[in-house]
Write a protein that holds these residues in place. Structure first.
Motif, PDB file in Angstrom:
ATOM      1  N   GLY A 196       0.912  -1.333   0.062  1.00 52.13           N
ATOM      2  CA  GLY A 196      -0.007   0.121  -0.023  1.00 52.13           C
ATOM      3  C   GLY A 196       0.952   1.199  -0.089  1.00 52.13           C
ATOM      4  O   GLY A 196       1.985   1.378   0.553  1.00 52.13           O
ATOM      5  N   ALA A 245       7.684   4.312 -13.377  1.00 52.02           N
ATOM      6  CA  ALA A 245       8.751   3.458 -12.733  1.00 52.02           C
ATOM      7  C   ALA A 245       8.157   2.135 -13.764  1.00 52.02           C
ATOM      8  O   ALA A 245       9.097   1.078 -13.998  1.00 52.02           O
ATOM      9  N   ILE A 269      11.100  -0.259 -15.751  1.00 48.99           N
ATOM     10  CA  ILE A 269      11.551  -1.567 -15.185  1.00 48.99           C
ATOM     11  C   ILE A 269      11.191  -2.643 -16.478  1.00 48.99           C
ATOM     12  O   ILE A 269      11.896  -3.633 -16.544  1.00 48.99           O
ATOM     13  N   ILE A 310       4.659   1.277   1.663  1.00 50.19           N
ATOM     14  CA  ILE A 310       5.801   2.101   0.822  1.00 50.19           C
ATOM     15  C   ILE A 310       5.466   3.555   0.753  1.00 50.19           C
ATOM     16  O   ILE A 310       4.492   4.139   0.615  1.00 50.19           O
ATOM     17  N   ASP A 311       6.678   4.128   1.039  1.00 48.25           N
ATOM     18  CA  ASP A 311       6.676   5.511   1.091  1.00 48.25           C
ATOM     19  C   ASP A 311       6.175   6.183   0.010  1.00 48.25           C
ATOM     20  O   ASP A 311       6.748   5.901  -1.405  1.00 48.25           O
ATOM     21  N   VAL A 320       7.777   5.630  -5.200  1.00 54.25           N
ATOM     22  CA  VAL A 320       6.838   4.669  -6.058  1.00 54.25           C
ATOM     23  C   VAL A 320       7.677   3.756  -6.550  1.00 54.25           C
ATOM     24  O   VAL A 320       7.234   2.438  -6.677  1.00 54.25           O
ATOM     25  N   LYS A 321       8.672   4.137  -6.954  1.00 54.80           N
ATOM     26  CA  LYS A 321       9.575   3.002  -7.602  1.00 54.80           C
ATOM     27  C   LYS A 321       9.881   1.685  -7.092  1.00 54.80           C
ATOM     28  O   LYS A 321      10.116   0.710  -7.275  1.00 54.80           O
ATOM     29  N   LEU A 344       7.565   0.427  -4.898  1.00 55.49           N
ATOM     30  CA  LEU A 344       6.564  -0.425  -5.174  1.00 55.49           C
ATOM     31  C   LEU A 344       6.443  -1.395  -6.194  1.00 55.49           C
ATOM     32  O   LEU A 344       6.249  -2.472  -6.390  1.00 55.49           O
ATOM     33  N   VAL A 345       7.109  -0.552  -7.222  1.00 59.83           N
ATOM     34  CA  VAL A 345       7.064  -1.279  -8.689  1.00 59.83           C
ATOM     35  C   VAL A 345       8.173  -2.421  -8.832  1.00 59.83           C
ATOM     36  O   VAL A 345       8.301  -3.525  -8.941  1.00 59.83           O
ATOM     37  N   ARG A 346       9.287  -1.919  -7.849  1.00 62.29           N
ATOM     38  CA  ARG A 346      10.395  -2.873  -7.882  1.00 62.29           C
ATOM     39  C   ARG A 346      10.096  -4.081  -7.012  1.00 62.29           C
ATOM     40  O   ARG A 346      10.220  -5.318  -7.503  1.00 62.29           O
ATOM     41  N   LEU A 347       9.137  -3.962  -5.904  1.00 63.59           N
ATOM     42  CA  LEU A 347       8.663  -5.249  -5.232  1.00 63.59           C
ATOM     43  C   LEU A 347       7.819  -5.874  -5.808  1.00 63.59           C
ATOM     44  O   LEU A 347       7.658  -7.408  -6.001  1.00 63.59           O
ATOM     45  N   LEU A 348       6.871  -5.366  -6.802  1.00 63.85           N
ATOM     46  CA  LEU A 348       5.863  -6.232  -7.549  1.00 63.85           C
ATOM     47  C   LEU A 348       6.653  -6.924  -8.700  1.00 63.85           C
ATOM     48  O   LEU A 348       6.134  -8.133  -9.261  1.00 63.85           O
ATOM     49  N   HIS A 349       7.866  -6.369  -9.156  1.00 62.51           N
ATOM     50  CA  HIS A 349       8.462  -7.169 -10.307  1.00 62.51           C
ATOM     51  C   HIS A 349       9.525  -8.176  -9.559  1.00 62.51           C
ATOM     52  O   HIS A 349       9.302  -9.336  -9.858  1.00 62.51           O
ATOM     53  N   TYR A 350      10.375  -7.904  -8.271  1.00 61.88           N
ATOM     54  CA  TYR A 350      11.118  -8.676  -7.970  1.00 61.88           C
ATOM     55  C   TYR A 350      10.695  -9.868  -6.962  1.00 61.88           C
ATOM     56  O   TYR A 350      11.058 -10.913  -6.925  1.00 61.88           O
ATOM     57  N   GLU A 351       9.977  -9.143  -5.871  1.00 66.09           N
ATOM     58  CA  GLU A 351       9.442  -9.757  -4.884  1.00 66.09           C
ATOM     59  C   GLU A 351       8.118 -10.589  -5.201  1.00 66.09           C
ATOM     60  O   GLU A 351       8.115 -11.932  -5.273  1.00 66.09           O
ATOM     61  N   ALA A 352       7.047 -10.090  -5.641  1.00 67.70           N
ATOM     62  CA  ALA A 352       5.766 -10.700  -5.968  1.00 67.70           C
ATOM     63  C   ALA A 352       6.062 -11.334  -7.369  1.00 67.70           C
ATOM     64  O   ALA A 352       5.332 -12.332  -7.634  1.00 67.70           O
ATOM     65  N   LEU A 358       5.171 -10.156 -10.096  1.00 67.86           N
ATOM     66  CA  LEU A 358       3.509 -10.179 -10.762  1.00 67.86           C
ATOM     67  C   LEU A 358       3.622  -9.434 -12.019  1.00 67.86           C
ATOM     68  O   LEU A 358       2.858  -9.116 -12.835  1.00 67.86           O
ATOM     69  N   ILE A 359       4.817  -8.405 -12.236  1.00 66.36           N
ATOM     70  CA  ILE A 359       4.892  -7.565 -13.590  1.00 66.36           C
ATOM     71  C   ILE A 359       6.181  -7.700 -14.157  1.00 66.36           C
ATOM     72  O   ILE A 359       7.177  -8.148 -13.303  1.00 66.36           O
TER      73      ILE A 359
END
Ligand code: FAD
Ligand code: AMP
Lengths: 323, 248
Positions: free
Chosen positions: A301, A316, A320, B229-230, B234-235, B237-245, B247-248
């Motif tokens: 969030g 972003a 990526i 996420i701060d 926002v970067k 968040l996108v990094r987490l969605l890409h590398y951790e989850a 999903l993108i």
């Protein structure tokens, strides 16, 4: 004995949903030590029918009959009933979409077969046949026991996934006897958007709520969705206001979806909204109110202004995707 | 035309769901009850058509439930239904509900029977289709538009990516979803007063089978806490969605 799957086709093609149904049926057939039979109604080419073998179908019964192009619930129920009898099916599986919801209850009565709708996973046990489904608009789960020899289940889309199980598939033409039934629904007109990713099929969904302020701000949502190969959705007031089409409304009174990723922008996360999206594997929320209930359902969030966050989100993602 | 709307009495959509007796029984204490939202929309649309002189003679609502459902049934009368019938039973599954409704309808038939697409308690999405099969009537599901003009019925049903316009002769069973009416009608003072004098008939249930039962209920597993996420990053968040989850 067999497990029978009915899958619709879309202009002669199957899609992920069909393959998911067959994968699911195959897994149940394994539990029962029996075979998976698929019923297809309408014009589908041999090659396309063959694809169902990849997911575990051992027989495909194809009704390639012009009389049945349009869905008439009575005609289709007759066909599926006869297929079930021919295949000696003891479990029948349909999708929990508009068509499955229209047919499964009729079949339940015709076949005196107990019905569990919107199931989420494989049966917990075969004897007694126990299976879980969501109730109270996703606020609880019920363990349903089906007490009849023949059982019918409708599977919630995207809850089981696709699994390959190559089987030697036999394709048969099936000619049901339709002398006892006539179609009573007359279709006057079809209004369909083609080529757009359907909300129910999408793996990623980008959704906006009243926090988006107005329809003029949907450009960013469309752009992010296009970048991610996602479908767009919205909360109920957004479609009630006419900012977005009704077909995008998700939630208890709208569409129930379970994508891999649901991105909620400016959505408060009212219980009725969550009822339609809480099955998503991952929820991302952007909302300026730290106490918005959406954060209780979210995995990731950002507490912030969506007008500022969304352009940065898009930038972003572009970055990526390029790296 | 005689129209019937089957209404289910469901917990208000914001209800906190709890179970008792070892998770086998829904805890009704403190619950507010409402007309199932789709049933209420169907009723609203039919009353609008009746007001517009579309040739509707009577609008009846029918519920399978115990006496505690009567406030909800009275609300349907206050909104404008002419008559209500309650079949006095506490049903176990959708098949039993449909069987009880079908037996009552066979004795006193209607031109159009409407149900909602699902009730927001057990979410069976079943009663309408079962009822149609028990009555051996055609059914149209996922109806988002209903019009009656010159004795003809026009419907729209939702399909993947669009709608189909349909014509159908009566009698039939219609299974209604969102779109059929915008907002439900709110009962006014006059409606509430009139509802007290409108007929609410109670029928004793016929013998009806069940096909399924509920073993037990569970509450969904609590979700892991949301990772915040701060907003100035926002970067991340996108990094987490890409590398951790992934999903993108
Ligand atoms: C019977 C019934 C059925 C219903 N069914 C549904 C349903 O199926 N689906 C559904 O969605 N709703 C449904 N509702 C409505 C539901 O109760 C809520 O009213 C609705 O979901 C709220 O939509 P929203 O979150 O878009 O709007 P709001 O509740 O107005 O929330 C807007 C959110 O945006 C945030 N926000 C505002 N500005 C910004 C900004 N600049 N940046 C970031 N965040 C911002 C706010 O903090 C707020 O949390 C139903 C209601 C009832 C009674
Ligand atoms: N107990 C009931 N009494 C009357 N109608 C009902 C009842 N339960 C369900 N229905 C009708 O069937 C629809 C679908 O309900 P369900 O199959 O339970 O999801 C509802 O919208 C009602 O129209």
């Amino acid at each position: 004995m067999s497990v029978l799957v009915y899958t619709e086709n879309w202009d002669g093609k199957f899609k992920k949903l069909s393959f998911e149904l067959v994968s699911y049926a195959h897994e149940i057939a394994k539990m029962l030590n029996t075979q998976t039979v698929v019923l297809s109604i309408g014009n589908v080419a041999h090659d396309e029918l063959q694809k169902l073998g990849t997911y575990g179908a051992s027989t495909v019964m194809s009704v390639d009959n012009d009389c049945c192009k349009n869905l008439d619930n009575q005609v289709y129920s007759h066909i599926i009933t006869q297929a079930a009898s021919k295949a000696d099916a003891n479990i029948i599986i349909l999708a929990h979409n508009n068509i499955g919801k229209a047919l499964a209850p009729r079949l339940s009565v015709r076949l005196k077969a107990g019905l569990a709708t919107g199931v989420l996973s494989l049966p917990q046990s075969i004897e007694p046949f126990t299976i879980t489904r969501k109730v109270f608009t996703s606020k609880a789960i019920a363990n349903i026991i089906i007490n009849t020899p023949v059982k019918i289940v409708t599977l919630l889309q995207n809850s089981f996934g696709i699994h390959e199980n190559q089987a030697a598939v036999q394709i048969e033409t099936f000619n049901p006897d339709l002398s006892a039934v006539t179609a009573k629904t007359v279709i006057k007109e079809v209004n369909k958007v083609t080529g757009k990713l359907l909300l129910t099929d999408a793996e990623i969904v980008v959704s906006g709520g009243r926090g988006m302020k107005g329809p003029e701000n949907w450009g960013g949502i469309e752009e992010l969705a296009a970048l991610l190969g996602a479908a767009t959705a919205c909360s109920r007031p957004v479609s009630d206001e006419g900012w977005r089409p009704h077909s995008e409304h998700t939630g208890q009174t709208g569409k129930i979806i379970a994508p891999d990723l649901y991105i909620a922008l400016g959505i408060s996360g009212a219980i009725q909204h969550l009822g339609g999206v809480s099955g998503s594997k991952c929820i991302v929320a952007v909302n300026k109110d730290p106490d918005a209930p959406i954060f209780e359902a979210a995995d990731y969030g950002i507490v912030g202004d969506v007008m500022k966050v969304l352009p940065e989100f898009i930038a972003a993602v572009k970055e990526i995707k390029q790296s | 035309m005689k129209i019937l709307i089957c209404i289910s009495n469901v917990p208000d959509t914001t209800t906190k769901i709890k179970f008792v007796n070892n998770n086998t029984t829904f805890d009704k204490s403190g619950v507010q009850w409402i007309i199932n939202p789709w049933d209420e929309l169907a009723l609203t649309r039919v009353l609008d058509l009746k007001d517009a002189q579309a040739g509707i003679e009577s609008v009846t609502v029918m519920n399978v439930g115990l006496a505690d459902a009567e406030p909800t049934i009275r609300k349907a009368l206050a909104i404008g239904a002419d008559k209500a019938i309650r079949i006095n039973a506490d049903p176990v599954d959708s098949f039993q509900v449909a069987s009880l409704l079908a037996d009552a309808i066979k004795k006193d038939p209607y031109d159009i029977v409407l149900c909602g697409i699902e009730s927001c308690d057990y979410n069976g999405a079943s009663v309408g289709g079962m009822l149609a099969e028990l009555l051996d009537m055609p059914s149209v599901s996922a109806i988002s538009f209903l019009n009656i003009a010159g004795g003809k019925v026009e419907l729209k049903r939702e399909i993947d990516g669009g709608q189909e316009s349909i014509e159908i002769a009566t009698p039939f069973v219609g299974i209604v979803q969102k779109g059929i009416a915008k907002d439900p009608r709110i009962p006014n003072m006059r409606g509430i007063m009139m509802a007290k004098t409108k007929p609410l008939q109670v029928l004793e249930p016929s013998a009806a089978n069940t096909l399924t039962s509920v073993g037990s209920f569970d509450l969904p597993k609590a979700k892991a806490a949301c990772k915040k996420i701060d907003p100035d990053n926002v970067k991340e968040l996108v990094r987490l969605l890409h590398y951790e989850a992934k999903l993108i």
